[in-house]
Write a protein that holds these residues in place. Structure first.
Motif, PDB file in Angstrom:
ATOM      1  N   TYR A   1      -1.535   9.155   8.720  1.00  0.00           N
ATOM      2  CA  TYR A   1      -1.611   9.988   9.779  1.00  0.00           C
ATOM      3  C   TYR A   1      -1.852  11.525   9.982  1.00  0.00           C
ATOM      4  CZ  TYR A   1       1.149   5.580  11.007  1.00  0.00           C
ATOM      5  OH  TYR A   1       1.799   4.125  10.779  1.00  0.00           O
TER       6      TYR A   1
ATOM      7  N   LYS B   1      -4.644  12.617   7.927  1.00  0.00           N
ATOM      8  CA  LYS B   1      -5.932  12.103   8.034  1.00  0.00           C
ATOM      9  C   LYS B   1      -6.281  12.249   9.638  1.00  0.00           C
ATOM     10  CE  LYS B   1      -7.686   8.885   6.477  1.00  0.00           C
ATOM     11  NZ  LYS B   1      -8.427   7.662   6.265  1.00  0.00           N
ATOM     12  N   TRP B   2      -5.486  11.246  10.215  1.00  0.00           N
ATOM     13  CA  TRP B   2      -6.249  10.678  11.299  1.00  0.00           C
ATOM     14  C   TRP B   2      -5.568  11.688  12.190  1.00  0.00           C
ATOM     15  CZ3 TRP B   2      -3.096   5.626  12.302  1.00  0.00           C
ATOM     16  CH2 TRP B   2      -3.862   4.627  11.244  1.00  0.00           C
TER      17      TRP B   2
ATOM     18  N   LEU C   1      -0.478   6.146  17.485  1.00  0.00           N
ATOM     19  CA  LEU C   1      -2.029   6.739  16.504  1.00  0.00           C
ATOM     20  C   LEU C   1      -2.050   4.697  16.378  1.00  0.00           C
ATOM     21  CD1 LEU C   1      -3.781   9.063  15.935  1.00  0.00           C
ATOM     22  CD2 LEU C   1      -1.925   9.559  14.530  1.00  0.00           C
TER      23      LEU C   1
ATOM     24  N   ARG D   1      -5.520   3.338  16.597  1.00  0.00           N
ATOM     25  CA  ARG D   1      -6.959   3.548  15.026  1.00  0.00           C
ATOM     26  C   ARG D   1      -6.878   2.414  14.665  1.00  0.00           C
ATOM     27  NH1 ARG D   1      -9.093   8.078  13.856  1.00  0.00           N
ATOM     28  NH2 ARG D   1      -8.324  10.053  14.585  1.00  0.00           N
TER      29      ARG D   1
ATOM     30  N   GLN E   1      -6.607   1.139   5.172  1.00  0.00           N
ATOM     31  CA  GLN E   1      -6.315   2.750   5.047  1.00  0.00           C
ATOM     32  C   GLN E   1      -5.925   2.844   2.939  1.00  0.00           C
ATOM     33  OE1 GLN E   1      -7.326   4.880   7.093  1.00  0.00           O
ATOM     34  NE2 GLN E   1      -7.804   3.028   8.346  1.00  0.00           N
TER      35      GLN E   1
END
Length: 337
Positions: free
Chosen positions: A157, A159-160, A222, A226, A316
Motif C-alpha cells: 500500500y 508503494k501504491w 485501494l 488496484r 505483489q
C-alpha cells in the motif's frame, strides 16, 4: 417398619425432571470415535488466538465431529518452521509466507481463508505534524516489525500510495518495541507500523499525539481499485499436501468448525469479546473499537473460491521480494464445500 422415609409420587417426578434437565444441559466430552487433529497457530498476542479462544469456549469443533488440539506458538518463525518440519499437518498463518514456503519446496495446500488484512501506520503528530498522506513518508524514519507479514503487506500500500520504499529509514523492532519507540521522549521515528489492537490503544490513549494515517476503508478501496478483487487476505489455512489428499473429511470438518466459530463471532460480538478479553487480558473497550475500526476482521471461505484475490496478493508479494516466485494452481486445495 421400613427405615426409609416415604417419598411421594410428585417428589419422584420432580427428581426425574431435574435429572433430565441436567442431562440436556450437560455437553458430553469428545468420544473415542471423534477424530483428533493437531493445528499450529500463533499464540497471544496474535489475533489468531481470538478465534481459537471462541472455538474452545463454544466447542464448535466437537459440534462438527472433530476434536482440535491447538499448538500455540510463541513466534511466527516457530509456526512456519514446525509446520514445514511436519510437527503438525495443518496450520494457520500468513498466506504470503506460506506461498513463499511453497515456492521453496514445501509441499502444501491452501484450503481456506481466515483473516482480512488490517494494519495501521500510526503517525506521531508532534514529531511530524505535516504527514497527511502515505507519500509524505518518503525519506522519513519509521519503526516497524520487519519479520511480520503485516509490515510486508503494508509495503504494498505504501508503494501504491507513492512511497519509494528504498527511501524509508526503518528501525526494526518487534511490535512492543515499535510502541516503545513511538511513546519514548527520546524516540525519533515519525511513524510506526502496528496491527491488531495496538493502534487502537495508541490512538485511544493519546488522541492528540497519535493518528492513524490510512483507515481500513481507504485500504480496502485501494485494494479493489488496484486488483479488481474484493479482499486482501492476510491469514489463511494450509495443510501438508499428502495429509490433504488422504484426509478430505478432516479438512472439511475443520473448515466447518472455524466457519461456524467466525460466523458466531460476527453475529455475537459482545459475548465473543468477553471470551477474547479473558484470554488476551485486553480491555473490552479496546477490543470493541478495534472491531469498529475494522482493524481486525475474520471471514472463513474456501481458498479455491478466493484464488483470484490470492494470486493478486502473491503477484505483489513477488514484486516486493516477499515471495520467491509465483505459486502455480496446485497451491490451492480443491473440493471443500
Amino acid at each position: 417398619m421400613s427405615r426409609w422415609p416415604k417419598v411421594s409420587v410428585a417428589s419422584v417426578c420432580l427428581i426425574c425432571f431435574a435429572l433430565l434437565g441436567a442431562t440436556v444441559l450437560w455437553e458430553p466430552p469428545a468420544s473415542a470415535q471423534t477424530p483428533k487433529l493437531k493445528i499450529g497457530t500463533l499464540g497471544v498476542p496474535s489475533t489468531s488466538i481470538w478465534m481459537v479462544s471462541v472455538l474452545r469456549a463454544k466447542r464448535f469443533d466437537l459440534k462438527n465431529a472433530i476434536d482440535i488440539e491447538w499448538v500455540e506458538q510463541p513466534s511466527t518463525a516457530a509456526v512456519y518452521n514446525d509446520f514445514a518440519a511436519g510437527s503438525y499437518k495443518v496450520a494457520t498463518g500468513g498466506l504470503m509466507s506460506y506461498a513463499n514456503q511453497y515456492a521453496r519446496g514445501v509441499k502444501l495446500k491452501a484450503f481456506a481463508t481466515y483473516q482480512i488484512f488490517g494494519t495501521s501506520v500510526i503517525v506521531h503528530t508532534e514529531r511530524a505534524p505535516n504527514i497527511d498522506a502515505m507519500k509524505d513518508l518518503n525519506g522519513k524514519e519509521i519503526a516497524a516489525p520487519l519479520a511480520s507479514e503485516n509490515t510486508r503487506a503494508m509495503e504494498i500500500y505504501l508503494k501504491w500510495g507513492g512511497v519509494d520504499l528504498k527511501s524509508l529509514k526503518i528501525k526494526n523492532f518487534e511490535q512492543p518495541g515499535v510502541v516503545a519507540e513511538l511513546k519514548s521522549p527520546t524516540g525519533s521515528a515519525v511513524a510506526g507500523i502496528v496491527f491488531s489492537q495496538v493502534p487502537t490503544r495508541l490512538v485511544m490513549d493519546e488522541p492528540k499525539k497519535f493518528k492513524d494515517l490510512v483507515s481500513a476503508d481507504d485500504l480496502d478501496n485501494l485494494w479493489r481499485q488496484r486488483t479488481g478483487t474484493e479482499y486482501h487476505w492476510l491469514l489463511g489455512w494450509v495443510a501438508h499436501d499428502d495429509f490433504a489428499r488422504d484426509n478430505k473429511d478432516l479438512l472439511q470438518k475443520t473448515h466447518n468448525a472455524m466457519k461456524e466459530t467466525i460466523d458466531w463471532f460476527n453475529k455475537n460480538s459482545e459475548e465473543a469479546l468477553d471470551i477474547v478479553a479473558k484470554r488476551t487480558k485486553e480491555p473490552i473497550p479496546i477490543l470493541r473499537e478495534t472491531l469498529k475500526a475494522k482493524r481486525v476482521r475474520f471471514l472463513q471461505l474456501t481458498a479455491e473460491s478466493q484464488e483470484k484475490a490470492m494470486m493478486e496478493l502473491f503477484k505483489q508479494g513477488v514484486d516486493i521480494g516477499m515471495i520467491a516466485k509465483l505459486p502455480d494452481a496446485n497451491f490451492f486445495y480443491r473440493g471443500l464445500r
